[in-house]
Each structure stands twice: as C-alpha cells, then as structure tokens.
Design a protein around this motif. Structure first.
Motif, short mmCIF file in Angstrom:
data_model
loop_
_atom_site.label_atom_id
_atom_site.label_comp_id
_atom_site.label_asym_id
_atom_site.label_seq_id
_atom_site.Cartn_x
_atom_site.Cartn_y
_atom_site.Cartn_z
N VAL A 1 40.96 7.45 16.23
CA VAL A 1 40.06 6.70 15.34
C VAL A 1 38.62 6.84 15.83
O VAL A 1 38.35 6.78 17.03
CB VAL A 1 40.47 5.22 15.30
N ALA A 2 37.69 7.05 14.88
CA ALA A 2 36.27 7.13 15.22
C ALA A 2 35.79 5.78 15.73
O ALA A 2 36.23 4.72 15.26
CB ALA A 2 35.45 7.56 14.01
N GLY A 3 34.86 5.80 16.70
CA GLY A 3 34.39 4.57 17.33
C GLY A 3 33.21 3.95 16.62
O GLY A 3 32.94 4.23 15.45
N GLU A 4 32.49 3.14 17.36
CA GLU A 4 31.36 2.41 16.80
C GLU A 4 30.17 3.33 16.59
O GLU A 4 29.87 4.16 17.44
CB GLU A 4 30.94 1.28 17.74
N PRO A 5 29.45 3.22 15.45
CA PRO A 5 28.24 4.01 15.23
C PRO A 5 27.07 3.45 16.03
O PRO A 5 27.13 2.35 16.55
CB PRO A 5 28.00 3.85 13.71
N ASP A 6 26.00 4.24 16.09
CA ASP A 6 24.78 3.78 16.76
C ASP A 6 24.20 2.57 16.05
O ASP A 6 24.39 2.37 14.85
CB ASP A 6 23.73 4.90 16.78
N ARG A 7 23.44 1.76 16.79
CA ARG A 7 22.74 0.63 16.18
C ARG A 7 21.74 1.16 15.15
O ARG A 7 21.04 2.13 15.39
CB ARG A 7 21.99 -0.16 17.25
N GLY A 8 21.73 0.55 13.99
CA GLY A 8 20.83 1.00 12.93
C GLY A 8 21.42 2.11 12.09
O GLY A 8 20.73 2.67 11.23
N ALA A 9 22.69 2.47 12.32
CA ALA A 9 23.31 3.53 11.52
C ALA A 9 23.42 3.08 10.07
O ALA A 9 23.51 1.90 9.76
CB ALA A 9 24.69 3.86 12.08
N GLY A 10 23.45 4.04 9.16
CA GLY A 10 23.52 3.75 7.74
C GLY A 10 24.91 3.29 7.31
O GLY A 10 25.86 3.26 8.09
N ALA A 11 25.02 2.97 6.01
CA ALA A 11 26.28 2.46 5.48
C ALA A 11 27.39 3.48 5.60
O ALA A 11 28.55 3.13 5.85
CB ALA A 11 26.09 2.05 4.01
N THR A 12 27.05 4.77 5.43
CA THR A 12 28.08 5.81 5.50
C THR A 12 28.68 5.88 6.89
O THR A 12 29.89 6.00 7.06
CB THR A 12 27.48 7.17 5.11
N ALA A 13 27.84 5.84 7.93
CA ALA A 13 28.34 5.89 9.31
C ALA A 13 29.16 4.65 9.62
O ALA A 13 30.20 4.74 10.28
CB ALA A 13 27.18 6.04 10.28
N ARG A 14 28.72 3.48 9.15
CA ARG A 14 29.48 2.26 9.42
C ARG A 14 30.83 2.30 8.73
O ARG A 14 31.84 1.85 9.27
CB ARG A 14 28.68 1.04 8.96
N ALA A 15 30.86 2.89 7.52
CA ALA A 15 32.12 2.98 6.80
C ALA A 15 33.10 3.92 7.49
O ALA A 15 34.31 3.80 7.33
CB ALA A 15 31.87 3.47 5.36
N ALA A 16 32.57 4.88 8.27
CA ALA A 16 33.44 5.84 8.96
C ALA A 16 34.19 5.21 10.12
O ALA A 16 35.20 5.74 10.57
CB ALA A 16 32.61 7.02 9.45
N VAL A 17 33.68 4.10 10.63
CA VAL A 17 34.36 3.43 11.75
C VAL A 17 35.72 2.93 11.27
O VAL A 17 35.85 2.35 10.20
CB VAL A 17 33.51 2.25 12.26
N GLY A 18 36.75 3.17 12.06
CA GLY A 18 38.10 2.80 11.67
C GLY A 18 38.85 3.91 11.00
O GLY A 18 40.06 3.82 10.84
N ARG A 19 38.16 4.96 10.60
CA ARG A 19 38.82 6.14 10.05
C ARG A 19 39.22 7.08 11.18
O ARG A 19 38.59 7.13 12.22
CB ARG A 19 37.88 6.88 9.10
N ARG A 20 40.24 7.85 10.92
CA ARG A 20 40.60 8.90 11.87
C ARG A 20 39.49 9.95 11.90
O ARG A 20 38.79 10.15 10.90
CB ARG A 20 41.92 9.55 11.47
N ILE A 21 39.39 10.65 13.03
CA ILE A 21 38.37 11.69 13.15
C ILE A 21 38.56 12.75 12.08
O ILE A 21 37.59 13.23 11.49
CB ILE A 21 38.40 12.29 14.57
N ILE A 22 39.81 13.11 11.79
CA ILE A 22 40.03 14.14 10.79
C ILE A 22 39.55 13.68 9.41
O ILE A 22 39.04 14.48 8.62
CB ILE A 22 41.51 14.57 10.73
N ASP A 23 39.67 12.37 9.14
CA ASP A 23 39.17 11.86 7.86
C ASP A 23 37.65 11.93 7.79
O ASP A 23 37.07 12.22 6.74
CB ASP A 23 39.64 10.42 7.64
N VAL A 24 36.98 11.67 8.93
CA VAL A 24 35.53 11.81 8.98
C VAL A 24 35.14 13.27 8.76
O VAL A 24 34.19 13.58 8.02
CB VAL A 24 34.98 11.30 10.33
N GLU A 25 35.87 14.20 9.38
CA GLU A 25 35.60 15.63 9.19
C GLU A 25 35.74 16.01 7.73
O GLU A 25 34.90 16.75 7.18
CB GLU A 25 36.57 16.47 10.03
N LYS A 26 36.80 15.53 7.08
CA LYS A 26 37.03 15.88 5.68
C LYS A 26 35.92 15.34 4.79
O LYS A 26 35.43 16.05 3.89
CB LYS A 26 38.39 15.35 5.23
#
Length: 310
Positions: free
Chosen positions: A121-146
């Motif tokens: 699972v992808a970890g926490e995004p940087d502080r100030g990250a956008g909505a897309t990066a925040r939405a990626a948290v909790g997704r598998r890395i392969i889902d982020v790649e896709k």
C-alpha cells in the motif's frame, strides 16, 4: 507461447551469459471487474494532464511569414505592398504566409514494474500534496502506477505523441514475463484502458531483460527521439540473483547502455527501496527520480514527461 531469448551481463566476468533469459509476451485481457468508472480524483488528474498537454499544442504551430507564395495573406504586409506599389514599379511580394507545424517526432514506452511487491500500500503523501496524491494513499502501489499511466496516456493522446504501455515481471531467468497493455500501433481506446486496469502484481523484479525487450520494440518504431520511462518500486530481485553482489544492478546498467547505443534514452522513477548508490550504477548520468512515496507518481509523471520532451 514462443519465447524471446536475451543475454545477461555478468560484471565479475566482464562478459555476457548468452541465450540466458527467456521472455514471453502476454497481451492482457480486460477483466470485467475493472470495467467500473474512474473515481472523481482520477477524472481530475486526467483532465489536469489533458490541459497541461493541450497548452503545449499552440506552441507547436508557427506562421512562416514574408513569403512570395503561401496559403494565407498577411493583411498588414499586403497594405505595405500596395503603398510601395504606388512609388515603385515592381515591389517585392512578401505578403503571403503559411502555417509551419513543428512535429514532435518521438516515441515513448512506459514500462511498469508489476512484481509482487507492488501489492504493498502507498504511504502518506507530502504535506501540502494535492487531492490526487491524497486519494492515492491507501491504494496499492500497482493501482497508483495504473492511474499514473492512465493520466499520462490521456495527455499523450491529446498531444499526439506515439506511446506504448508495457509491464514486466520475472520468476527466474527462464520465466520472464512482458505484458502488453498498449502497443505503438494501437489507439488509446477504452479497451486499452481496461487492459491496463486489469494489471495485477505477479512475481519478482528482473529489469535487464525487460529493458532489452522494450528496446527491441522501440527499435521497430521510426522516430527521431525514443524514450523508455521505467517505473519501479524496488531494486531488482529474482531467483538466481546473489543478494550479496550487485550482479543485477550491473546487468541493468549494461541494458541501459545497450539502449543508448541505439539512441534510446532510459529514465527511471523509483522509490527509496533503491538506494541512490544502486540507482547511480543502473542509470548512468543520473537519469532517475527518487520518490519518497509512490502516491506522488500521478502528479509527477506528466510533469516529468513534459520536462524531458520540450
């Protein structure tokens, strides 16, 4: 299916193991489970990428002016010509113009690591990250790649660049897999997107043979500039590799140098699973980007591509 056979480099012996790796291509079949619509954050990222790439389009069209013949008339130059004609018997005709389209003659292959570790699972995004990066948290890395590949594909489609999307994994030198989600001669259709969304984590990470096969795919494409963008979440690991040595890293380096001899540039996006020292071995001239967290990939990939190609 029949296998493609490739060598592998042994740095200690300063020579190749000939006919060493056996690679098989797989054209991924869409899975009905993945035919659901994308979420709001995905639509936002795709729309943002399209806007970024479409803003570049006007810069590719210029007007060639002051011509004796052309497709259009420059009104200001025509008025100037009519004024000169009153004073000169035969002024020079320079009031035509025509569009001059700067063609982006390039081809890019996006090569995704779909090894078993991408199930993490992808970890926490940087502080100030956008909505897309925040939405990626909790997704598998392969889902982020896709999702990142979908986003970049939408931008490339808008821009008109030729591209392919592939995946790779390995289970020993005799069982290397190369997955085709989109080839160069295919449109970025709904069928292609469904193939990409059907990608799943498989086995291990054997990068060298995947780069060599991707090189052969690109060698068959006629383009002035050719690029491979490799996305991986970890260092090369597979059956038969000695973890106490950097055999795998030096094989990747040789595969990258082989690409360079054919004027194919390789750029890697990696997580911190790869140390900087290992990445500097594998990708000469520091052609790599380290992401502290893969959740940033969706935002980073389109920006990186534009920096590389404009």
């Amino acid at each position: 299916p029949a296998a493609f056979v490739y060598p592998e480099w042994n740095q200690n012996e300063n020579d190749y193991y000939e006919n060493w790796c056996f690679l098989r291509e797989h054209r991924v079949e869409p899975d009905a489970h993945f035919r659901r619509p994308a979420g709001d954050e995905d639509h936002h990222a795709i729309a943002r990428a399209r806007r970024m790439f479409e803003r570049l389009k006007p810069e590719l069209v210029r007007k060639e002016k002051y011509l004796a013949y052309g497709d259009e008339i420059d009104i200001d130059r025509l008025v100037e010509y009519m004024a000169l004609k009153r004073r000169q018997p035969a002024p020079r005709v320079r009031f035509y113009q025509k569009p001059l389209i700067k063609r982006r003659d390039l081809a890019v292959a996006l090569l995704l690591d779909v090894s078993g570790s991408t199930a993490a699972v992808a970890g926490e995004p940087d502080r100030g990250a956008g909505a897309t990066a925040r939405a990626a948290v909790g997704r598998r890395i392969i889902d982020v790649e896709k999702r990142a590949a979908l986003t970049l594909g939408a931008g490339l489609e808008a821009l008109g660049d030729r591209f392919a999307i592939y995946g790779f994994s390995g289970n020993g030198r005799e069982h290397c897999d190369f997955f085709i989600y989109k080839d160069f001669d295919e449109p970025f259709s709904a069928e292609v997107r469904h193939r990409l969304l059907a990608a799943n984590p498989t086995a291990s990470t054997r990068i060298g043979v995947a780069l060599r096969h991707c090189r052969e795919k690109l060698a068959a494409v006629v383009a002035r500039k050719k690029i491979i963008i490799l996305i991986t979440d970890g260092r090369p690991q597979d059956a038969g590799y000695d973890p106490a040595s950097r055999y795998a890293q030096y094989d990747v380096r040789m595969a990258v140098l082989e690409c360079a001899r054919k004027d194919i540039h390789v750029v890697c996006i990696s997580t911190l699973e790869n140390s900087r020292a290992d990445l500097e071995i594998m990708f000469p001239h520091r052609r790599f980007v380290i992401l502290e967290d893969m959740s940033r990939l969706v935002n980073v990939l389109p920006t990186l591509y534009l920096k590389m190609t404009t």
